[in-house]
Design a protein around this motif. Structure first.
Motif, PDB file in Angstrom:
ATOM      1  N   VAL A  50       0.833  -1.195   0.000  1.00  0.00           N
ATOM      2  CA  VAL A  50       0.000   0.000   0.000  1.00  0.00           C
ATOM      3  C   VAL A  50       0.875   1.254   0.000  1.00  0.00           C
ATOM      4  O   VAL A  50       0.640   2.180  -0.764  1.00  0.00           O
ATOM      5  CB  VAL A  50      -0.959   0.001   1.208  1.00  0.00           C
ATOM      6  CG1 VAL A  50      -1.763   1.286   1.272  1.00  0.00           C
ATOM      7  CG2 VAL A  50      -1.885  -1.199   1.162  1.00  0.00           C
ATOM      8  N   ASP A  51       1.885   1.295   0.842  1.00  0.00           N
ATOM      9  CA  ASP A  51       2.783   2.445   0.929  1.00  0.00           C
ATOM     10  C   ASP A  51       4.060   1.988   1.615  1.00  0.00           C
ATOM     11  O   ASP A  51       4.079   0.957   2.300  1.00  0.00           O
ATOM     12  CB  ASP A  51       2.131   3.592   1.714  1.00  0.00           C
ATOM     13  CG  ASP A  51       2.811   4.944   1.478  1.00  0.00           C
ATOM     14  OD1 ASP A  51       3.747   5.029   0.666  1.00  0.00           O
ATOM     15  OD2 ASP A  51       2.395   5.925   2.125  1.00  0.00           O
ATOM     16  N   ALA A  52       5.124   2.766   1.450  1.00  0.00           N
ATOM     17  CA  ALA A  52       6.395   2.494   2.124  1.00  0.00           C
ATOM     18  C   ALA A  52       7.160   3.800   2.217  1.00  0.00           C
ATOM     19  O   ALA A  52       6.985   4.698   1.381  1.00  0.00           O
ATOM     20  CB  ALA A  52       7.210   1.464   1.347  1.00  0.00           C
ATOM     21  N   GLU A  53       7.991   3.906   3.229  1.00  0.00           N
ATOM     22  CA  GLU A  53       8.863   5.072   3.377  1.00  0.00           C
ATOM     23  C   GLU A  53      10.210   4.599   3.912  1.00  0.00           C
ATOM     24  O   GLU A  53      10.287   3.595   4.624  1.00  0.00           O
ATOM     25  CB  GLU A  53       8.263   6.112   4.324  1.00  0.00           C
ATOM     26  CG  GLU A  53       7.001   6.765   3.817  1.00  0.00           C
ATOM     27  CD  GLU A  53       7.168   7.597   2.549  1.00  0.00           C
ATOM     28  OE1 GLU A  53       8.316   7.984   2.211  1.00  0.00           O
ATOM     29  OE2 GLU A  53       6.145   7.863   1.894  1.00  0.00           O
ATOM     30  N   THR A  54      11.248   5.343   3.559  1.00  0.00           N
ATOM     31  CA  THR A  54      12.589   5.017   4.021  1.00  0.00           C
ATOM     32  C   THR A  54      13.222   6.225   4.709  1.00  0.00           C
ATOM     33  O   THR A  54      12.774   7.363   4.542  1.00  0.00           O
ATOM     34  CB  THR A  54      13.494   4.554   2.856  1.00  0.00           C
ATOM     35  OG1 THR A  54      13.505   5.563   1.853  1.00  0.00           O
ATOM     36  CG2 THR A  54      13.006   3.234   2.276  1.00  0.00           C
ATOM     37  N   ASP A  55      14.269   5.958   5.459  1.00  0.00           N
ATOM     38  CA  ASP A  55      14.973   6.979   6.231  1.00  0.00           C
ATOM     39  C   ASP A  55      15.452   8.114   5.329  1.00  0.00           C
ATOM     40  O   ASP A  55      15.974   7.880   4.242  1.00  0.00           O
ATOM     41  CB  ASP A  55      16.177   6.335   6.932  1.00  0.00           C
ATOM     42  CG  ASP A  55      16.825   7.260   7.932  1.00  0.00           C
ATOM     43  OD1 ASP A  55      16.135   7.671   8.885  1.00  0.00           O
ATOM     44  OD2 ASP A  55      18.015   7.585   7.764  1.00  0.00           O
ATOM     45  N   GLY A  56      15.245   9.335   5.796  1.00  0.00           N
ATOM     46  CA  GLY A  56      15.736  10.504   5.076  1.00  0.00           C
ATOM     47  C   GLY A  56      14.785  11.070   4.043  1.00  0.00           C
ATOM     48  O   GLY A  56      15.082  12.074   3.408  1.00  0.00           O
ATOM     49  N   MET A  57      13.637  10.448   3.861  1.00  0.00           N
ATOM     50  CA  MET A  57      12.682  10.921   2.855  1.00  0.00           C
ATOM     51  C   MET A  57      11.471  11.549   3.531  1.00  0.00           C
ATOM     52  O   MET A  57      10.888  10.966   4.444  1.00  0.00           O
ATOM     53  CB  MET A  57      12.220   9.754   1.972  1.00  0.00           C
ATOM     54  CG  MET A  57      13.337   9.054   1.216  1.00  0.00           C
ATOM     55  SD  MET A  57      14.218  10.105   0.055  1.00  0.00           S
ATOM     56  CE  MET A  57      12.960  10.390  -1.154  1.00  0.00           C
ATOM     57  N   PHE A  58      11.078  12.729   3.109  1.00  0.00           N
ATOM     58  CA  PHE A  58       9.812  13.364   3.500  1.00  0.00           C
ATOM     59  C   PHE A  58       9.605  13.436   5.014  1.00  0.00           C
ATOM     60  O   PHE A  58       8.512  13.194   5.507  1.00  0.00           O
ATOM     61  CB  PHE A  58       8.624  12.653   2.840  1.00  0.00           C
ATOM     62  CG  PHE A  58       8.787  12.479   1.362  1.00  0.00           C
ATOM     63  CD1 PHE A  58       8.775  13.580   0.517  1.00  0.00           C
ATOM     64  CD2 PHE A  58       8.986  11.225   0.818  1.00  0.00           C
ATOM     65  CE1 PHE A  58       8.930  13.425  -0.854  1.00  0.00           C
ATOM     66  CE2 PHE A  58       9.146  11.057  -0.548  1.00  0.00           C
ATOM     67  CZ  PHE A  58       9.122  12.152  -1.391  1.00  0.00           C
ATOM     68  N   GLY A  59      10.666  13.759   5.760  1.00  0.00           N
ATOM     69  CA  GLY A  59      10.550  13.896   7.209  1.00  0.00           C
ATOM     70  C   GLY A  59      10.723  12.609   7.987  1.00  0.00           C
ATOM     71  O   GLY A  59      10.647  12.609   9.213  1.00  0.00           O
ATOM     72  N   PHE A  60      10.946  11.508   7.293  1.00  0.00           N
ATOM     73  CA  PHE A  60      11.203  10.233   7.973  1.00  0.00           C
ATOM     74  C   PHE A  60      12.697  10.183   8.291  1.00  0.00           C
ATOM     75  O   PHE A  60      13.501   9.704   7.492  1.00  0.00           O
ATOM     76  CB  PHE A  60      10.782   9.052   7.088  1.00  0.00           C
ATOM     77  CG  PHE A  60       9.296   8.944   6.925  1.00  0.00           C
ATOM     78  CD1 PHE A  60       8.544   8.198   7.814  1.00  0.00           C
ATOM     79  CD2 PHE A  60       8.644   9.606   5.893  1.00  0.00           C
ATOM     80  CE1 PHE A  60       7.167   8.108   7.670  1.00  0.00           C
ATOM     81  CE2 PHE A  60       7.267   9.517   5.737  1.00  0.00           C
ATOM     82  CZ  PHE A  60       6.526   8.776   6.633  1.00  0.00           C
ATOM     83  N   ASP A  61      13.057  10.720   9.456  1.00  0.00           N
ATOM     84  CA  ASP A  61      14.464  10.910   9.809  1.00  0.00           C
ATOM     85  C   ASP A  61      15.015   9.907  10.807  1.00  0.00           C
ATOM     86  O   ASP A  61      16.213   9.937  11.105  1.00  0.00           O
ATOM     87  CB  ASP A  61      14.666  12.327  10.367  1.00  0.00           C
ATOM     88  CG  ASP A  61      14.313  13.390   9.337  1.00  0.00           C
ATOM     89  OD1 ASP A  61      14.584  13.171   8.146  1.00  0.00           O
ATOM     90  OD2 ASP A  61      13.747  14.423   9.740  1.00  0.00           O
ATOM     91  N   GLU A  62      14.168   9.035  11.352  1.00  0.00           N
ATOM     92  CA  GLU A  62      14.621   8.095  12.376  1.00  0.00           C
ATOM     93  C   GLU A  62      14.248   6.662  12.012  1.00  0.00           C
ATOM     94  O   GLU A  62      13.704   5.926  12.824  1.00  0.00           O
ATOM     95  CB  GLU A  62      14.027   8.470  13.745  1.00  0.00           C
ATOM     96  CG  GLU A  62      14.366   9.868  14.222  1.00  0.00           C
ATOM     97  CD  GLU A  62      15.861  10.115  14.397  1.00  0.00           C
ATOM     98  OE1 GLU A  62      16.598   9.168  14.759  1.00  0.00           O
ATOM     99  OE2 GLU A  62      16.298  11.252  14.159  1.00  0.00           O
ATOM    100  N   LEU A  63      14.568   6.244  10.792  1.00  0.00           N
ATOM    101  CA  LEU A  63      14.243   4.879  10.358  1.00  0.00           C
ATOM    102  C   LEU A  63      15.474   4.061   9.991  1.00  0.00           C
ATOM    103  O   LEU A  63      15.341   2.926   9.538  1.00  0.00           O
ATOM    104  CB  LEU A  63      13.281   4.924   9.161  1.00  0.00           C
ATOM    105  CG  LEU A  63      11.874   5.425   9.439  1.00  0.00           C
ATOM    106  CD1 LEU A  63      11.064   5.478   8.143  1.00  0.00           C
ATOM    107  CD2 LEU A  63      11.175   4.576  10.481  1.00  0.00           C
ATOM    108  N   ASN A  64      16.663   4.603  10.192  1.00  0.00           N
ATOM    109  CA  ASN A  64      17.887   3.881   9.859  1.00  0.00           C
ATOM    110  C   ASN A  64      18.043   2.699  10.819  1.00  0.00           C
ATOM    111  O   ASN A  64      18.268   2.876  11.998  1.00  0.00           O
ATOM    112  CB  ASN A  64      19.090   4.822   9.945  1.00  0.00           C
ATOM    113  CG  ASN A  64      20.329   4.227   9.336  1.00  0.00           C
ATOM    114  OD1 ASN A  64      20.297   3.166   8.736  1.00  0.00           O
ATOM    115  ND2 ASN A  64      21.436   4.927   9.488  1.00  0.00           N
ATOM    116  N   GLY A  65      17.902   1.496  10.286  1.00  0.00           N
ATOM    117  CA  GLY A  65      17.951   0.299  11.124  1.00  0.00           C
ATOM    118  C   GLY A  65      16.627   0.056  11.835  1.00  0.00           C
ATOM    119  O   GLY A  65      16.602  -0.437  12.956  1.00  0.00           O
ATOM    120  N   ALA A  66      15.496   0.378  11.180  1.00  0.00           N
ATOM    121  CA  ALA A  66      14.168   0.174  11.782  1.00  0.00           C
ATOM    122  C   ALA A  66      14.055  -1.257  12.292  1.00  0.00           C
ATOM    123  O   ALA A  66      14.230  -2.208  11.542  1.00  0.00           O
ATOM    124  CB  ALA A  66      13.085   0.471  10.753  1.00  0.00           C
TER     125      ALA A  66
END
Length: 178
Positions: free
Chosen positions: A123-139
């Motif tokens: 449906v959707d996905a987001e990764t670290d550093g994109m569009f305000g998603f700043d704390e997903l490195n190593g989710a």
């Protein structure tokens, strides 16, 4: 001290009995099973398993605990964020049931519509550093919660040493929070 130990063991359940099981194989995505959540659709109960080594998720019908049976699965690809699937949580919006998967190696999250457990869909996905998603490195871990009419996910990030709040009220357009 030994009296305390004896008392502790005396309170342990003694009637735990194993039921059914599944193990990874060529048609299952269970290698490195790392996170699991359960959900119900109609009369059936399912589990969705995050499989770190298989870079995907496996849905299992557990309606009969003695005989669990595989349903649908998804594995990482060009349009999916499932590499290093570490944890999963489920939630319902309207008539649909969704899963959010923390993907450690992809440094992101994947939203999956699991309303049809035999045929889950991205449906959707987001990764670290994109569009305000700043704390997903190593989710690594994810949990759903609700405040008022909004549904949120909180994702723990190993590499960023932090957490990311995500508004998942519209699963097709998730939004970074604080």
């Amino acid at each position: 001290e030994s009296l305390l130990l004896r008392e502790e063991y005396a309170n342990q359940p003694t009637n735990i009995v194993g039921k059914g099981s599944l193990i990874d194989g060529p048609t299952l995505q269970l290698s490195g099973a790392n996170g699991v959540d359960t959900f119900t659709i109609g009369a059936n109960t399912y589990a969705i398993v995050a499989a770190f080594n298989d870079n995907g998720v496996q849905i299992i019908d557990i309606s009969d605990p003695a005989y669990p049976s595989p349903a649908g699965s998804l594995i990482d690809g060009l349009t999916l964020t499932l590499a290093g699937a570490s944890d999963v949580d489920t939630f319902t919006i309207g008539a649909n049931t969704y899963a959010i998967v923390a993907a450690s190696n992809d440094n992101g999250v994947q939203i999956i519509d699991i309303s049809n457990p035999d045929s889950p869909s991205s449906v959707d996905a987001e990764t670290d550093g994109m569009f305000g998603f700043d704390e997903l490195n190593g989710a690594a871990d994810v949990q759903i919660f609700t405040i008022g009419a909004s549904t949120y996910a909180i994702v723990a990030s190993l590499q960023d040493n932090g957490v990311q709040i995500i508004d998942v009220s519209n699963p097709a357009n998730i939004v970074a929070g604080g």
